[in-house]
Design a protein around this motif. Structure first.
Motif, PDB file in Angstrom:
ATOM      1  N   GLU A  99      51.816  32.258  43.977  1.00  0.00           N
ATOM      2  CA  GLU A  99      52.376  32.636  45.022  1.00  0.00           C
ATOM      3  C   GLU A  99      53.676  33.104  45.045  1.00  0.00           C
ATOM      4  O   GLU A  99      54.385  32.437  44.543  1.00  0.00           O
ATOM      5  CB  GLU A  99      52.140  31.720  46.094  1.00  0.00           C
ATOM      6  N   GLY A 132      42.921  33.386  37.892  1.00  0.00           N
ATOM      7  CA  GLY A 132      43.394  33.290  39.448  1.00  0.00           C
ATOM      8  C   GLY A 132      43.701  34.589  39.896  1.00  0.00           C
ATOM      9  O   GLY A 132      44.127  35.760  39.168  1.00  0.00           O
ATOM     10  N   ASP A 133      44.349  34.652  41.190  1.00  0.00           N
ATOM     11  CA  ASP A 133      44.959  35.838  42.019  1.00  0.00           C
ATOM     12  C   ASP A 133      46.508  35.659  42.191  1.00  0.00           C
ATOM     13  O   ASP A 133      46.770  34.442  42.147  1.00  0.00           O
ATOM     14  CB  ASP A 133      44.186  36.156  43.190  1.00  0.00           C
ATOM     15  N   GLN A 134      47.223  36.624  42.501  1.00  0.00           N
ATOM     16  CA  GLN A 134      48.411  36.347  42.941  1.00  0.00           C
ATOM     17  C   GLN A 134      48.570  36.827  44.484  1.00  0.00           C
ATOM     18  O   GLN A 134      48.024  37.878  44.791  1.00  0.00           O
ATOM     19  CB  GLN A 134      49.252  37.240  42.181  1.00  0.00           C
ATOM     20  N   ILE A 135      49.030  35.957  45.160  1.00  0.00           N
ATOM     21  CA  ILE A 135      49.267  35.974  46.627  1.00  0.00           C
ATOM     22  C   ILE A 135      50.778  36.520  47.031  1.00  0.00           C
ATOM     23  O   ILE A 135      51.645  35.668  46.749  1.00  0.00           O
ATOM     24  CB  ILE A 135      48.801  34.710  47.464  1.00  0.00           C
ATOM     25  N   ARG A 181      53.052  28.130  41.662  1.00  0.00           N
ATOM     26  CA  ARG A 181      51.304  27.816  41.369  1.00  0.00           C
ATOM     27  C   ARG A 181      50.797  26.936  42.109  1.00  0.00           C
ATOM     28  O   ARG A 181      51.160  25.789  42.894  1.00  0.00           O
ATOM     29  CB  ARG A 181      51.453  27.414  39.935  1.00  0.00           C
ATOM     30  N   ARG A 187      46.583  39.963  48.465  1.00  0.00           N
ATOM     31  CA  ARG A 187      45.966  39.634  47.311  1.00  0.00           C
ATOM     32  C   ARG A 187      46.084  40.479  46.057  1.00  0.00           C
ATOM     33  O   ARG A 187      45.378  41.830  46.303  1.00  0.00           O
ATOM     34  CB  ARG A 187      44.481  39.142  47.252  1.00  0.00           C
ATOM     35  N   GLY A 210      46.772  36.091  38.722  1.00  0.00           N
ATOM     36  CA  GLY A 210      47.123  34.547  38.633  1.00  0.00           C
ATOM     37  C   GLY A 210      47.002  34.061  37.088  1.00  0.00           C
ATOM     38  O   GLY A 210      47.270  34.706  36.019  1.00  0.00           O
ATOM     39  N   ARG A 237      44.471  41.121  42.948  1.00  0.00           N
ATOM     40  CA  ARG A 237      43.047  40.301  42.179  1.00  0.00           C
ATOM     41  C   ARG A 237      43.561  40.178  40.535  1.00  0.00           C
ATOM     42  O   ARG A 237      43.942  40.955  39.879  1.00  0.00           O
ATOM     43  CB  ARG A 237      41.806  41.239  42.216  1.00  0.00           C
ATOM     44  N   ASP A 280      44.871  27.782  40.328  1.00  0.00           N
ATOM     45  CA  ASP A 280      45.035  29.041  39.463  1.00  0.00           C
ATOM     46  C   ASP A 280      45.748  30.122  39.923  1.00  0.00           C
ATOM     47  O   ASP A 280      45.695  31.405  39.469  1.00  0.00           O
ATOM     48  CB  ASP A 280      43.457  29.220  38.750  1.00  0.00           C
ATOM     49  N   ASN A 281      46.122  29.983  41.253  1.00  0.00           N
ATOM     50  CA  ASN A 281      46.759  31.225  42.022  1.00  0.00           C
ATOM     51  C   ASN A 281      48.179  31.072  41.935  1.00  0.00           C
ATOM     52  O   ASN A 281      48.500  30.149  41.749  1.00  0.00           O
ATOM     53  CB  ASN A 281      46.433  31.232  43.437  1.00  0.00           C
TER      54      ASN A 281
END
Length: 391
Positions: free
Chosen positions: A295, A350-353, A289, A335, A340, A337, A292-293
């Motif tokens: 990874e 948030g997003d997930q990378i 984390r 990414r 996250g 969208r 808020d994303n």
């Protein structure tokens, strides 16, 4: 009282000099007259002592204020009071019957009071001693005091921080004594204090001055009360209480939560303090984390990266499809969208990378090696050619 030299003259500064100017003057003179730099020079040693004394007074705001106002500074504050003497300024102080006019005339450059010393200078001395030295005679009457805040640390796992949770904590805190309802009194009849005979004050003579000081034993009340046997007079007792705490979804490691009124109880019916809980989130073996994303690193084959593909990747909500375009490079990031962590305060997510990690094929048999050699023949370019042009 022994006469004191003008500390401003000693440091070579004006009476309106700032704290920085006084400090600079002291450092300059201290270096010049320091005994280590002037061995065997008694005059320099005495000069250094005076410089040190002057800076000690002028660098302290209260000492400087007294010196500026009265032309001297003394730890006892008045002539004739030794180390064991009473320090004036406490409750019930009485300067009646003592004429300060002669002493104040010296301190103010010869000006004498009009119409007697008590009316003008007696109260001036009382104010001065109260301001600079405070009182040691009587204890101030107890006043309601808010309870102290409590601090606890709480460890939760990754999924509890993402989804939120409720936990119960056993907290040791001071609670209001039920037996005396926080008064600290045992409920029995009070007795007159034998120290002051019930007056709340004791008389003390210092030279020609008489002080009426509040009684230390009864705190100036004149009566002694019996202490509550349950709390021993404190008005509070230690209890263990189970407190339910709600951890909101998306809580970050290091977040500080407040539970109002669950700290220590206040004294004399004052409000209780608060309970503060610091959250510590244990790391996850796969998800990482950042704010808020979320990874992650995902392995991709050479053929998937070269030709493009659609692959499934894990998210905190389950599986999700990620499209890998043709010619994807190792370390390239994509990414997803709003996959996250949900931020309940902002109402956003948030997003997930996803970072691609290329996996080289294993050349375990001759057929695989033949295909790789054919691929190398079809792609003869050197991927490191640009490096040599830069070095």
């Amino acid at each position: 009282m022994a006469s004191q030299s003008d500390h401003y003259v000693t440091l070579g500064v004006s009476r309106s000099a700032s704290a920085e100017e006084i400090r600079k003057a002291y450092r300059r003179l201290a270096r010049k007259c320091h005994p280590d730099l002037n061995p065997g020079d008694k005059a320099s040693e005495e000069r250094f002592k005076k410089i040190q004394e002057a800076y000690d007074i002028l660098s302290d705001p209260k000492k400087k204020q007294m010196f500026d106002q009265y032309g001297f500074y003394s730890e006892t504050g008045f002539p004739g009071a030794g180390a064991g003497g009473a320090r004036p300024g406490g409750p019930g102080m009485n300067f009646g019957g003592f004429d300060f006019s002669e002493f104040m005339a010296q301190a103010t450059g010869g000006a004498r009071p009009q119409g007697g010393g008590e009316s003008r200078f007696g109260h001036g001395f009382k104010d001065m001693f109260s301001q600079f030295f405070g009182g040691q005679g009587a204890k101030e009457p107890a006043e309601p005091e808010r309870g102290a805040d409590l601090e606890y640390a709480l460890n939760i796992d990754f999924w509890q921080s993402i989804r939120g949770t409720q936990v119960r904590l056993n907290v040791n805190r001071h609670e209001t004594c039920a037996a005396c309802r926080g008064s600290g009194s045992g409920g029995g009849s009070s007795a007159a204090c034998p120290q002051c005979n019930g007056t709340g004050n004791v008389a003390q003579m210092v030279g020609a001055m008489k002080f009426n000081l509040g009684c230390q034993r009864c705190g100036g009340a004149g009566r002694l009360k019996s202490a509550c046997p349950a709390c021993h007079g404190d008005g509070r007792v230690v209890r263990s209480e189970s407190v339910e705490v709600r951890i909101p979804a998306g809580a970050l490691s290091g977040a500080r939560l407040r539970v109002a009124g669950k700290g220590n109880a206040g004294s004399l019916e004052a409000p209780a303090g608060d309970l503060y809980i610091t959250v510590r989130v244990e790391p996850h073996p796969f998800f990482r984390r950042e704010g808020d994303n979320i990874e992650i690193q995902i392995p991709v084959t050479v053929s998937e990266a070269a030709l493009g593909a659609k692959i499934e990747v894990p998210t905190i909500d389950g599986r999700s499809v990620l499209k890998i375009p043709q010619g994807t490079h190792n370390g390239q990031k994509f990414r997803l969208r709003e996959k996250g962590v949900e931020n309940t305060r902002r109402g956003t997510r948030g997003d997930q990378i996803v970072e691609v990690v290329l996996q080289a094929p294993k050349a375990n048999d001759e057929r695989v090696r033949e295909i790789l050699r054919e691929l190398a023949h079809l792609n003869p370019e050197d991927p490191r050619a640009d490096i040599w042009a830069k070095v």
